[in-house]
Design an enzyme around this catalytic site. Structure first.
Site, short mmCIF file in Angstrom:
data_model
loop_
_atom_site.label_atom_id
_atom_site.label_comp_id
_atom_site.label_asym_id
_atom_site.label_seq_id
_atom_site.Cartn_x
_atom_site.Cartn_y
_atom_site.Cartn_z
CG ASN A 42 -0.26 -0.21 1.82
OD1 ASN A 42 0.70 -0.83 2.91
ND2 ASN A 42 -1.10 0.27 3.50
CB ILE A 43 1.43 3.75 -2.39
CG1 ILE A 43 2.30 2.25 -2.74
CG2 ILE A 43 2.43 4.96 -2.78
CD1 ILE A 43 3.48 2.60 -3.71
CB CYS A 53 -5.10 -1.58 -1.46
SG CYS A 53 -6.44 -0.58 -0.70
CD GLU A 55 -5.62 -5.54 -0.93
OE1 GLU A 55 -4.73 -5.00 -0.76
OE2 GLU A 55 -6.42 -6.43 0.11
CB CYS A 93 -8.89 -4.88 -3.25
SG CYS A 93 -7.76 -3.42 -3.13
N1 THU Z 1 -5.21 -1.08 2.92
C1 THU Z 1 -4.59 -2.14 1.98
O1 THU Z 1 -3.90 -1.58 1.32
N2 THU Z 1 -5.62 -3.41 1.61
C2 THU Z 1 -6.50 -3.37 1.95
O2 THU Z 1 -7.71 -4.84 1.43
C3 THU Z 1 -7.33 -2.62 3.05
C4 THU Z 1 -6.66 -1.47 3.55
C5 THU Z 1 -5.03 -0.22 2.92
C6 THU Z 1 -4.94 1.44 2.52
C7 THU Z 1 -4.69 2.12 3.77
O3 THU Z 1 -3.07 2.45 3.32
C8 THU Z 1 -3.94 1.35 5.05
O4 THU Z 1 -4.70 0.15 4.23
C9 THU Z 1 -5.67 1.35 6.40
O5 THU Z 1 -6.82 1.57 5.32
#
Ligand code: THU
Length: 136
Positions: A42-43, A53, A55, A93
Site C-alpha cells: 500500500n502507498i 491498496c 492488492e 480491491c
Molecule cells: N489497505 C490495503 O492496502 N488493502 C486492503 O485491502 C485494506 C486496506 C490499506 C489502505 C491504507 O493504506 C491502510 O491499509 C489503512 O486503511
C-alpha cells in the site's frame, strides 16, 4: 509455486509499504497463470484519497506488464507491520479482482504467516459481483 512460497513473497515486501499516516502495512503477492508473481504494497498519500491498496498495486503492476490471467493472491497486513490478524481486501480491491479473474476459481489467501492462512474463492468475498460480461 506453492502456497508457502506465495505467502513468503508477500511477507517479504511488507516493510516496503509506504504508510506514514495509518502505519498499517499491507502486502500482496499475485500469482499469474504463467506462474510469475507480482508483489504490491500500500502507498499512502498526504491527501488520503490517492492512497492505493497493496492488492491493486500488485494487479496494476501485472496488467502493466501485459498479464491478464491470474490464479491467486496472498494478502497480509497489520498495524506497524505486525501480522496479528487476517487482513481482508477492501471492496474496491475485490472489484478490481473481479475485472480480471473468474470468481469461481480465483483464490484469495489471507495470511498471518506461512503456516497460518485462510483461503477463499473470490465469489465468496464478492457474491453477485458486477463484471465485464455484464456489459456484453
Ligand atoms: N489497505 C490495503 O492496502 N488493502 C486492503 O485491502 C485494506 C486496506 C490499506 C489502505 C491504507 O493504506 C491502510 O491499509 C489503512 O486503511
Amino acid at each position: 509455486m506453492d502456497r508457502r512460497e506465495l505467502i513468503w513473497a508477500a511477507i517479504k515486501v511488507l516493510p516496503k509499504a509506504y504508510v506514514p499516516y495509518s502505519h498499517f502495512h499491507v502486502a500482496a503477492a499475485l500469482l499469474c497463470r504463467d506462474q510469475t508473481v507480482y508483489t504490491g504494497i500500500n502507498i499512502e498519500n498526504a491527501a488520503y484519497t490517492p492512497t492505493v491498496c497493496a492488492e491493486r498495486s500488485a494487479f496494476f503492476r501485472a496488467v502493466n506488464d501485459g498479464k491478464r490471467e491470474f490464479e491467486a493472491i496472498v494478502v497480509c497486513g497489520g498495524k506497524d507491520g505486525v501480522l496479528t490478524d487476517y487482513c481482508a481486501p477492501c471492496g474496491v480491491c475485490r472489484q478490481v479482482m473481479r475485472e480480471f479473474c473468474d470468481p469461481k476459481t480465483f483464490r484469495v489467501i489471507l495470511a498471518k504467516s506461512e503456516e497460518e492462512y485462510r483461503e477463499f474463492m473470490l465469489e465468496e468475498l464478492l457474491p453477485m459481483g458486477f463484471g465485464p460480461e455484464n456489459l456484453l
